[in-house]
Design a protein around this motif. Structure first.
Motif, short mmCIF file in Angstrom:
data_model
loop_
_atom_site.label_atom_id
_atom_site.label_comp_id
_atom_site.label_asym_id
_atom_site.label_seq_id
_atom_site.Cartn_x
_atom_site.Cartn_y
_atom_site.Cartn_z
N ALA A 69 0.82 -1.20 0.00
CA ALA A 69 0.00 0.00 0.00
C ALA A 69 0.86 1.25 0.00
CB ALA A 69 -0.91 -0.01 1.23
N LEU A 70 1.93 1.23 0.77
CA LEU A 70 2.82 2.41 0.85
C LEU A 70 3.48 2.68 -0.50
CD1 LEU A 70 4.05 4.53 2.73
CD2 LEU A 70 5.86 2.89 3.28
N ALA A 71 3.98 1.62 -1.15
CA ALA A 71 4.62 1.79 -2.46
C ALA A 71 3.63 2.30 -3.50
CB ALA A 71 5.23 0.46 -2.91
N ALA A 72 2.43 1.73 -3.53
CA ALA A 72 1.42 2.15 -4.50
C ALA A 72 0.96 3.58 -4.24
CB ALA A 72 0.23 1.20 -4.46
N ALA A 73 0.83 3.96 -2.97
CA ALA A 73 0.38 5.30 -2.62
C ALA A 73 1.40 6.36 -3.06
CB ALA A 73 0.13 5.40 -1.12
N GLU A 135 2.55 -3.81 13.83
CA GLU A 135 2.26 -2.70 12.94
C GLU A 135 2.35 -1.35 13.65
OE1 GLU A 135 2.19 -3.08 9.95
OE2 GLU A 135 1.32 -5.00 9.37
N LEU A 136 2.26 -1.37 14.98
CA LEU A 136 2.36 -0.11 15.72
C LEU A 136 3.73 0.53 15.52
CD1 LEU A 136 0.64 -1.02 19.13
CD2 LEU A 136 -0.33 0.23 17.20
N TRP A 137 4.76 -0.30 15.41
CA TRP A 137 6.10 0.24 15.19
C TRP A 137 6.20 0.89 13.81
CZ3 TRP A 137 9.08 0.85 19.20
CH2 TRP A 137 8.94 0.01 20.30
N LEU A 138 5.59 0.25 12.81
CA LEU A 138 5.59 0.84 11.48
C LEU A 138 4.80 2.15 11.47
CD1 LEU A 138 6.24 0.76 8.48
CD2 LEU A 138 4.24 -0.72 8.14
N MET A 139 3.66 2.18 12.15
CA MET A 139 2.86 3.40 12.21
C MET A 139 3.61 4.51 12.94
SD MET A 139 -0.94 1.81 13.05
CE MET A 139 -1.80 3.36 12.82
N ALA A 140 4.31 4.15 14.02
CA ALA A 140 5.10 5.15 14.75
C ALA A 140 6.24 5.68 13.87
CB ALA A 140 5.65 4.54 16.03
N GLY A 141 6.86 4.79 13.10
CA GLY A 141 7.92 5.22 12.20
C GLY A 141 7.41 6.16 11.12
N LEU A 142 6.23 5.86 10.56
CA LEU A 142 5.64 6.74 9.55
C LEU A 142 5.27 8.09 10.15
CD1 LEU A 142 3.33 4.21 7.64
CD2 LEU A 142 5.56 5.09 6.93
N ASP A 143 4.76 8.08 11.39
CA ASP A 143 4.47 9.35 12.07
C ASP A 143 5.75 10.16 12.24
OD1 ASP A 143 1.73 9.48 12.44
OD2 ASP A 143 1.77 8.29 14.27
N GLY A 144 6.83 9.47 12.61
CA GLY A 144 8.11 10.17 12.77
C GLY A 144 8.57 10.81 11.48
N ALA A 186 0.28 10.49 0.92
CA ALA A 186 0.25 9.04 0.66
C ALA A 186 0.59 8.25 1.92
CB ALA A 186 1.23 8.70 -0.46
N ILE A 187 1.60 8.69 2.66
CA ILE A 187 1.98 8.01 3.90
C ILE A 187 0.83 8.06 4.91
CG2 ILE A 187 3.51 8.14 5.91
CD1 ILE A 187 5.72 9.07 4.01
N THR A 188 0.18 9.22 5.00
CA THR A 188 -0.94 9.38 5.94
C THR A 188 -2.11 8.48 5.56
OG1 THR A 188 -0.26 11.68 6.25
CG2 THR A 188 -2.44 11.07 7.05
N VAL A 189 -2.37 8.36 4.28
CA VAL A 189 -3.44 7.47 3.82
C VAL A 189 -3.18 6.05 4.30
CG1 VAL A 189 -4.33 6.33 1.75
CG2 VAL A 189 -4.22 8.82 1.85
N VAL A 190 -1.94 5.60 4.19
CA VAL A 190 -1.60 4.25 4.63
C VAL A 190 -1.79 4.12 6.15
CG1 VAL A 190 0.28 2.56 4.81
CG2 VAL A 190 -0.01 3.88 2.71
#
Length: 281
Positions: A69-73, A135-144, A186-190
């Motif tokens: 999803a991240l790559a496509a976004a 997935e929380l770690w991935l979400m936290a990383g994207l927030d960062g 795009a990152i926020t959408v994911v």
């Protein structure tokens, strides 16, 4: 709500769901503000629906659907942004095409994937209760990434958001920062897909920022208030949906939509009263 808070202490999956909602509210508040002020909701919608192709392909090849999803976004964001900057007359057509083609590709991959794609269905319709702790770690990383990027280039994003021509005159590379902003969208959408699903993601992306815009007129202030509102909607929506066993994502969106309508009416009433008061002076 009492039952929810009691269960929250006892069940780790509810704690994970609550943390996922709070992490998603950061992107919802910070990037949603740019989407609302810049008026690129339709573009964000095109990016959101194009990610189904990436999720379907990732699931088919045994990869984490969130990475697909991240790559496509990001790919959809770059394509849409480039067309908007170079061939603005074709913008609406291209967004609609990417919207449809992305979903069609995703459906084809789903059809060819053995078994029933339960994980992908949760991404499509949203199920915050099924967010795995990893997935929380991935979400936290994207927030960062979002916070660091916006903090580092806040002035440039501010100029690009409000006046692209003035930004060019000030020497700001508008094309680069516009595309970077769409990549952040795009990152926020994911991030938000984890919480409310692909179908409802645009509502959670825009409603908290739109409500904040009724009362705060600085970009930073809107971001802060929208983040708080996003956290409140995800938490209250999760709590309200628990006892009657309702889907959490739609409950969050209905709550946010109801508050938005009430806020819009209140804002209109306040503006009307102020105009009447000034007219009598």
């Amino acid at each position: 709500m009492t039952d929810f808070f009691t269960a929250l202490i006892a069940h780790s999956f509810l704690q994970t769901a609550l943390l996922a909602g709070l992490l998603a509210s950061v992107g919802c508040g910070v990037i949603g503000t740019f989407v609302v002020v810049k008026r690129i909701t339709f573009m964000a919608g095109g990016i959101a629906h194009a990610v189904l192709g990436g999720m379907g392909a990732a699931l088919y090849y045994g990869i984490d659907p969130l990475l697909g999803a991240l790559a496509a976004a990001i790919l959809a964001a770059l394509i849409i942004g480039t067309v908007r900057l170079k061939w603005q007359a074709q913008e609406d057509t291209l967004i609609g095409a990417l919207w449809a083609v992305g979903m069609a590709i995703g459906i084809l991959f789903i059809a060819k994937t053995p078994g029933y794609a339960t994980d992908l269905m949760s991404f499509l319709f949203g199920n915050i209760l099924l967010v795995p702790p990893r997935e929380l770690w991935l979400m936290a990383g994207l927030d960062g990434i979002l916070l660091l990027t916006v903090g580092a280039f806040y002035r440039q994003f501010l100029l690009v958001t409000f006046d692209e021509e003035f930004a060019r005159l000030r020497g700001v590379p508008v094309t680069f920062f516009y595309l970077l902003l769409l990549c952040l969208v795009a990152i926020t959408v994911v991030l938000l897909i984890q919480v409310v699903g692909l179908i409802l993601v645009i509502a959670l992306l825009t409603l908290p920022a739109a409500i904040a815009g009724h009362y705060v007129h600085s970009l930073a202030g809107m971001m802060g208030l929208a983040t708080l509102l996003g956290g409140a909607f995800t938490t209250l929506g999760l709590g309200l949906s628990y006892a009657p066993d309702l889907p959490a994502g739609p409950t969050m969106i209905l709550l946010a939509g109801g508050v938005y309508i009430a806020s819009a009416l209140l804002s209109h009433f306040i503006t009307y009263r102020q105009a009447r008061r000034q007219a009598t002076l």
